[in-house]
Scaffold this active site. Sequence first.
Site, PDB file in Angstrom:
ATOM      1  CE  LYS A 181      -9.805  -0.271  -3.582  1.00  0.00           C
ATOM      2  NZ  LYS A 181      -9.081  -0.270  -2.322  1.00  0.00           N
ATOM      3  N   GLY A 185       6.198 -10.080  -0.525  1.00  0.00           N
ATOM      4  CA  GLY A 185       5.972  -8.713  -0.990  1.00  0.00           C
ATOM      5  C   GLY A 185       6.536  -7.711   0.005  1.00  0.00           C
ATOM      6  CB  VAL A 186       9.681  -6.498   0.892  1.00  0.00           C
ATOM      7  CG1 VAL A 186       9.642  -7.758   1.727  1.00  0.00           C
ATOM      8  CG2 VAL A 186      10.556  -6.745  -0.340  1.00  0.00           C
ATOM      9  N   GLY A 187       6.933  -4.277  -0.391  1.00  0.00           N
ATOM     10  CA  GLY A 187       6.670  -2.931  -0.880  1.00  0.00           C
ATOM     11  C   GLY A 187       6.466  -2.006   0.300  1.00  0.00           C
ATOM     12  CG  HIS A 188       4.492   1.751  -0.296  1.00  0.00           C
ATOM     13  ND1 HIS A 188       4.164   1.509  -1.604  1.00  0.00           N
ATOM     14  CD2 HIS A 188       5.163   2.913  -0.275  1.00  0.00           C
ATOM     15  CE1 HIS A 188       4.636   2.491  -2.356  1.00  0.00           C
ATOM     16  NE2 HIS A 188       5.240   3.358  -1.570  1.00  0.00           N
ATOM     17  CB  VAL A 189       2.035  -2.679   3.756  1.00  0.00           C
ATOM     18  CG1 VAL A 189       1.578  -3.192   5.111  1.00  0.00           C
ATOM     19  CG2 VAL A 189       1.053  -1.639   3.232  1.00  0.00           C
TER      20      VAL A 189
HETATM   21  P1  NAD Z   1       3.204  -2.100  -2.942  1.00  0.00           P
HETATM   22  O1  NAD Z   1       2.882  -2.088  -4.402  1.00  0.00           O
HETATM   23  O2  NAD Z   1       4.031  -1.025  -2.368  1.00  0.00           O
HETATM   24  O3  NAD Z   1       3.945  -3.477  -2.562  1.00  0.00           O
HETATM   25  C1  NAD Z   1       3.603  -4.684  -3.109  1.00  0.00           C
HETATM   26  C2  NAD Z   1       4.899  -5.460  -3.323  1.00  0.00           C
HETATM   27  O4  NAD Z   1       4.569  -6.772  -3.753  1.00  0.00           O
HETATM   28  C3  NAD Z   1       5.785  -4.859  -4.407  1.00  0.00           C
HETATM   29  O5  NAD Z   1       7.103  -4.706  -3.911  1.00  0.00           O
HETATM   30  C4  NAD Z   1       5.715  -5.865  -5.536  1.00  0.00           C
HETATM   31  O6  NAD Z   1       6.919  -5.944  -6.271  1.00  0.00           O
HETATM   32  C5  NAD Z   1       5.473  -7.148  -4.772  1.00  0.00           C
HETATM   33  N1  NAD Z   1       4.872  -8.219  -5.558  1.00  0.00           N
HETATM   34  C6  NAD Z   1       3.987  -8.139  -6.584  1.00  0.00           C
HETATM   35  N2  NAD Z   1       3.693  -9.363  -7.032  1.00  0.00           N
HETATM   36  C7  NAD Z   1       4.407 -10.230  -6.279  1.00  0.00           C
HETATM   37  C8  NAD Z   1       4.517 -11.645  -6.243  1.00  0.00           C
HETATM   38  N3  NAD Z   1       3.868 -12.438  -7.120  1.00  0.00           N
HETATM   39  N4  NAD Z   1       5.306 -12.212  -5.297  1.00  0.00           N
HETATM   40  C9  NAD Z   1       6.003 -11.424  -4.436  1.00  0.00           C
HETATM   41  N5  NAD Z   1       5.945 -10.093  -4.438  1.00  0.00           N
HETATM   42  C10 NAD Z   1       5.154  -9.509  -5.339  1.00  0.00           C
HETATM   43  O7  NAD Z   1       1.801  -2.243  -2.207  1.00  0.00           O
HETATM   44  P2  NAD Z   1       1.488  -1.974  -0.671  1.00  0.00           P
HETATM   45  O8  NAD Z   1       0.935  -0.620  -0.530  1.00  0.00           O
HETATM   46  O9  NAD Z   1       2.641  -2.403   0.178  1.00  0.00           O
HETATM   47  O10 NAD Z   1       0.263  -2.980  -0.454  1.00  0.00           O
HETATM   48  C11 NAD Z   1       0.475  -4.378  -0.366  1.00  0.00           C
HETATM   49  C12 NAD Z   1      -0.865  -5.083  -0.303  1.00  0.00           C
HETATM   50  O11 NAD Z   1      -1.609  -4.621   0.830  1.00  0.00           O
HETATM   51  C13 NAD Z   1      -1.788  -4.840  -1.503  1.00  0.00           C
HETATM   52  O12 NAD Z   1      -2.538  -6.009  -1.719  1.00  0.00           O
HETATM   53  C14 NAD Z   1      -2.703  -3.733  -1.037  1.00  0.00           C
HETATM   54  O13 NAD Z   1      -3.955  -3.756  -1.722  1.00  0.00           O
HETATM   55  C15 NAD Z   1      -2.872  -4.112   0.422  1.00  0.00           C
HETATM   56  N6  NAD Z   1      -3.200  -2.979   1.293  1.00  0.00           N
HETATM   57  C16 NAD Z   1      -2.382  -1.898   1.361  1.00  0.00           C
HETATM   58  C17 NAD Z   1      -2.710  -0.840   2.200  1.00  0.00           C
HETATM   59  C18 NAD Z   1      -1.813   0.367   2.324  1.00  0.00           C
HETATM   60  O14 NAD Z   1      -1.982   1.140   3.275  1.00  0.00           O
HETATM   61  N7  NAD Z   1      -0.851   0.552   1.430  1.00  0.00           N
HETATM   62  C19 NAD Z   1      -3.870  -0.891   2.965  1.00  0.00           C
HETATM   63  C20 NAD Z   1      -4.683  -2.034   2.908  1.00  0.00           C
HETATM   64  C21 NAD Z   1      -4.338  -3.073   2.052  1.00  0.00           C
END
Ligand code: NAD
Length: 364
Positions: A90, A190-194
């Site tokens: 990483k 957390g309702v981001g990408h995943v």
């Molecule tokens: P992202 O940034 O798109 O989504 C994260 C969401 O969490 C955002 O909408 C953000 O506003 C919200 N957030 C931040 N702090 C918060 C809090 N205190 N309470 C509630 N919501 C909060 O990220 P992602 O790509 O969806 O990834 C989410 C998690 O999964 C991360 O920890 C990432 O490391 C892990 N992850 C992602 C992937 C991937 O394919 N994207 C793969 C493995 C692990």
Amino acid sequence: MVLDAPLQVPAPVFEQVAEFQHEQVVYCHDHETGLRAIIGIHNTVLGPALGGTRMWHYATEAEALHDVLRLSRGMTYKAAISGLNLGGGKAVIIGDARKIKSEALLRKFGRFVNNLNGKYITAEDVNMTTKDMEYIRMETKHVAGLPESMGGSGDPSPVTAYGTYMGMKAAAKKAFGTDSLAGRRVAVQGVGHVGTYLLEHLQKEGAKLVLTDYYEERAYAAASRFGAVAVGLDEIYDQDVDIYSPCALGATLNDDTIRRLKCRVIAGCANNQLENENEHGPELVRRGIVYAPDFLINAGGLINVYAEVTGSSREGALTQTEKIYDYTLQVLDRAEQDGSHPQAAAIRQAQERIAAIGKVKATF
Ligand code: NAD
């Protein structure tokens, strides 16, 4: 996004590196662009160390080092338990992405990655985009997660969400005797990408959804799209739900939150969910909560990137991701038989594969 875990007491660099058992830690500096980066190569027994680059405004260098060490070790376990021939690595770039990110900085970083001759392959992580990967690609071929238009595997999030969903179903099977999520109350943090892709699966199966997000408007938009109830950031831990799904940041399972949780299952995509594995892993078992290990069930994204590196298809990646269901059940059974906890059982399983394959490679 927030750091995966707060740093308590910074130890000397070699002490930390020895504790995490890293092979190599590379400090990269460039005066012109302001680049300050650390690449952590944890273990390359199974293959090149693959893991994303995170850009974050760390308060201290010690915090950046701690983050990269934890994250790269997690990548080793994730690849090993998923049956991939990859090691764990990483990188972190220190600084505020909105202020310091530039084409020159990213390309300079790409040259440092290139100097490692493929021992480390980078990809996207927090505050990095596929466009940024394109800049890095201009200086090195050791980069994955490129846009589909460039022959890459594109956004890994849908695959990560699918694996998380599979892991959640397996954990539900263990806790409730059935893996059906119809009518189950699920709290998604957390309702981001995943998180959003996960909500799609859960809605389709008829789960009752509660959610929260740091950005209120994002939470309300998701609630209206998926027929969910939006709650405040801190309220998510007090919900009367069957399943809690951490999909935002790390270390949300800690002394404060665990005592508040009413769920029987925890299954989410966030990395490093347990603030302290050795304390909070056993504590969840004592409370009768089935915990699906984070690095096991969020491996879909890595499996997808691996397909890109090896030139196999997205369909193949999805089929392999589906197996997370079986792997999760195996790990949960093993933890029960060992009298340990799921995170420890998952780590042991990953370490055993590394040890076994290391012996295969021991002779010419
Ligand atoms: P992202 O940034 O798109 O989504 C994260 C969401 O969490 C955002 O909408 C953000 O506003 C919200 N957030 C931040 N702090 C918060 C809090 N205190 N309470 C509630 N919501 C909060 O990220 P992602 O790509 O969806 O990834 C989410 C998690 O999964 C991360 O920890 C990432 O490391 C892990 N992850 C992602 C992937 C991937 O394919 N994207 C793969 C493995 C692990």
